[in-house]
Design a protein around this motif. Structure first.
Motif, mmCIF file in Angstrom:
data_model
loop_
_atom_site.group_PDB
_atom_site.id
_atom_site.type_symbol
_atom_site.label_atom_id
_atom_site.label_comp_id
_atom_site.label_asym_id
_atom_site.label_seq_id
_atom_site.Cartn_x
_atom_site.Cartn_y
_atom_site.Cartn_z
ATOM 1 N N GLU A 86 36.210 41.977 28.360
ATOM 2 C CA GLU A 86 36.365 40.843 29.293
ATOM 3 C C GLU A 86 35.287 40.885 30.371
ATOM 4 O O GLU A 86 34.892 39.880 30.914
ATOM 5 N N TYR A 87 34.870 42.089 30.713
ATOM 6 C CA TYR A 87 33.770 42.290 31.659
ATOM 7 C C TYR A 87 33.031 43.569 31.289
ATOM 8 O O TYR A 87 33.572 44.424 30.573
ATOM 9 N N PHE A 88 31.791 43.675 31.725
ATOM 10 C CA PHE A 88 31.007 44.863 31.393
ATOM 11 C C PHE A 88 31.018 45.813 32.593
ATOM 12 O O PHE A 88 30.716 45.388 33.714
ATOM 13 N N GLU A 96 39.375 41.464 38.065
ATOM 14 C CA GLU A 96 39.147 40.845 36.753
ATOM 15 C C GLU A 96 40.440 40.277 36.165
ATOM 16 O O GLU A 96 40.400 39.277 35.467
ATOM 17 N N ILE A 106 37.935 46.566 40.774
ATOM 18 C CA ILE A 106 37.322 45.700 39.762
ATOM 19 C C ILE A 106 38.377 45.251 38.745
ATOM 20 O O ILE A 106 38.436 44.074 38.380
ATOM 21 N N LEU A 152 25.577 36.274 28.007
ATOM 22 C CA LEU A 152 27.022 36.485 28.155
ATOM 23 C C LEU A 152 27.429 36.768 29.601
ATOM 24 O O LEU A 152 28.605 36.854 29.910
ATOM 25 N N ARG A 166 30.752 36.434 31.874
ATOM 26 C CA ARG A 166 31.493 37.626 32.321
ATOM 27 C C ARG A 166 30.759 38.297 33.464
ATOM 28 O O ARG A 166 29.594 38.010 33.716
ATOM 29 N N THR A 167 31.472 39.219 34.099
ATOM 30 C CA THR A 167 30.842 39.943 35.201
ATOM 31 C C THR A 167 30.254 41.242 34.659
ATOM 32 O O THR A 167 30.897 41.918 33.851
ATOM 33 N N LEU A 168 29.058 41.559 35.104
ATOM 34 C CA LEU A 168 28.451 42.843 34.751
ATOM 35 C C LEU A 168 28.450 43.713 36.003
ATOM 36 O O LEU A 168 27.844 43.352 37.017
ATOM 37 N N TYR A 169 29.178 44.823 35.951
ATOM 38 C CA TYR A 169 29.204 45.771 37.063
ATOM 39 C C TYR A 169 28.357 46.971 36.670
ATOM 40 O O TYR A 169 28.557 47.534 35.579
#
Lengths: 93, 276
Positions: free
Chosen positions: A88-90, B247, B243, B38, B3-6
């Motif tokens: 869902e997220y990286f 999310e 996070i 993405l 999407r979020t990349l952290y």
């Protein structure tokens, strides 16, 4: 949005077409090896990828395989290989 | 919706651009590829090695990048450069065209903020809410109640709340860029960089406070924050907790931002009709 895992492998004889295919697939792949890419794609994206690769390769000399992976199966990895994931997220760290 | 990349400094990752994607190297792990296509927003926490190509790749894709550390005393936001004015810049200037319009905007923002604050109080103090709804409720009341609810020191609260607010800000900037509004043209925070983003963030204060309160419900047992000399900072485990919580509620937060932006456009039309 549902995505399915596809393995895309290629065997391309000309350097220019090889680079074009590699560059293109890097935009869709989240893992894989040098000429095998793991891509999580929607139906629309799959259709686009197929069309785009078809436009790059030479039908007489090159070959590309797109394998659909069963969503229920688990990949066995050895060495530093990691499970293909579509998170869902990286998070890196 | 990307999407979020952290990217956190914990595993000392090295990141560089590889065509339309980024390549991530971490010790003891195989390299990972993440296609820029993405990713909708990027948050970099701490001291991470990355090449300038990575930043330009995300800029090309209209993806904002937030840099911060785990004490959030150093924050920077990168947004793509555009030599043209944003699509709605001229319409947006109507907010500042007269004193009445400024007051109108401030009233609207204050009301929206109060609604979210009341949602928070409704959750934590359900018995007191009917009383507030009858006698009225202001910013001062909210801050006083929040002080009693949070049960931690001001510094601890700020350390966590600033990280959550930064993540919110990143989502807000992303939506402002996509909607063609100028993120710098604020009303409450006018003449500030990212003025409008800060205005929207001010409205959403209740939501970020809620996530901070939820964080502090379990933090002691899990060692999620820690203190070094004078500063409180969020541990890696704490960062993951923040996070993960964010999310899980990201779709709702994004929905709220969309709703605020829709109302902003309504407000513009209303002021145009009034002036025209």
């Amino acid at each position: 949005m549902n995505r399915t895992l596809f393995l895309i492998a290629y065997d391309i004889t000309d350097d220019k077409r090889l680079n074009q295919t590699r560059e293109f697939l890097k935009g869709y792949s989240t893992g894989g090896q040098k000429s095998v890419y793991e891509c999580f794609l929607t139906d629309g994206e799959l259709a686009y990828v197929k069309r785009a690769i078809d436009g790059i390769i030479d039908d007489e000399e090159d070959r590309v395989h797109i394998f659909t992976m069963d969503g229920r199966s688990r990949t066995h990895t050895l060495g530093i290989g990691v499970q293909p994931k579509d998170p869902e997220y990286f998070y890196i760290g | 919706m990307g999407r979020t990349l952290y990217i956190s400094q914990t595993s000392k990752p090295v990141i560089f651009r590889d065509g339309p994607s980024i390549w991530v190297q971490e010790e003891g792990n195989a390299g990972r590829r993440i296609p820029a296509r993405l990713v909708g927003r990027v948050i970099i926490i701490g001291n991470v090695k990355l090449d300038s190509g990575t930043i330009t790749l995300f800029a090309e894709n209209n993806t904002p990048i937030t840099f911060m550390n785990n004490r959030t005393d150093e924050t920077a936001v990168v947004i793509p450069y555009n030599h043209r004015l944003p699509d709605h810049y001229k319409e947006q200037k109507i907010f500042l065209s007269s004193k009445e319009n400024i007051e109108h905007f401030e009233r609207w923002a204050g009301t929206k903020r109060a609604c979210l604050q009341m949602n928070l109080l409704r959750r934590f103090l359900p018995k007191l809410m009917p009383r507030f709804e009858t006698i009225g409720f202001g910013e001062g009341n909210y801050q006083e109640i929040l002080k009693t609810l949070r049960k931690v020191s001001e510094q601890e609260w700020i350390a966590v709340n600033s990280i959550i607010t930064n993540i919110f800000r990143n989502v807000i900037v992303e939506h402002l860029l996509k909607s063609g509004l100028d993120p710098h043209l604020g009303v409450i925070h006018r003449r500030h960089n990212f003025g409008l983003a800060l205005d929207v963030c001010y409205i959403m204060g209740g939501l970020s406070d809620l996530q901070t309160l939820q964080f502090f419900n379990t933090y002691r047992v899990k060692n999620l924050i820690s203190k070094d000399r004078a500063h409180w900072f969020v541990t890696d485990k704490g960062m993951r907790s923040i996070i993960h919580r964010f999310e899980n509620r990201r779709a709702a937060v994004q929905g709220r931002v969309e709703n605020i932006l829709d109302e902003l456009f309504d407000l513009i039309r209303e002021m145009q009709t009034h002036e025209g």
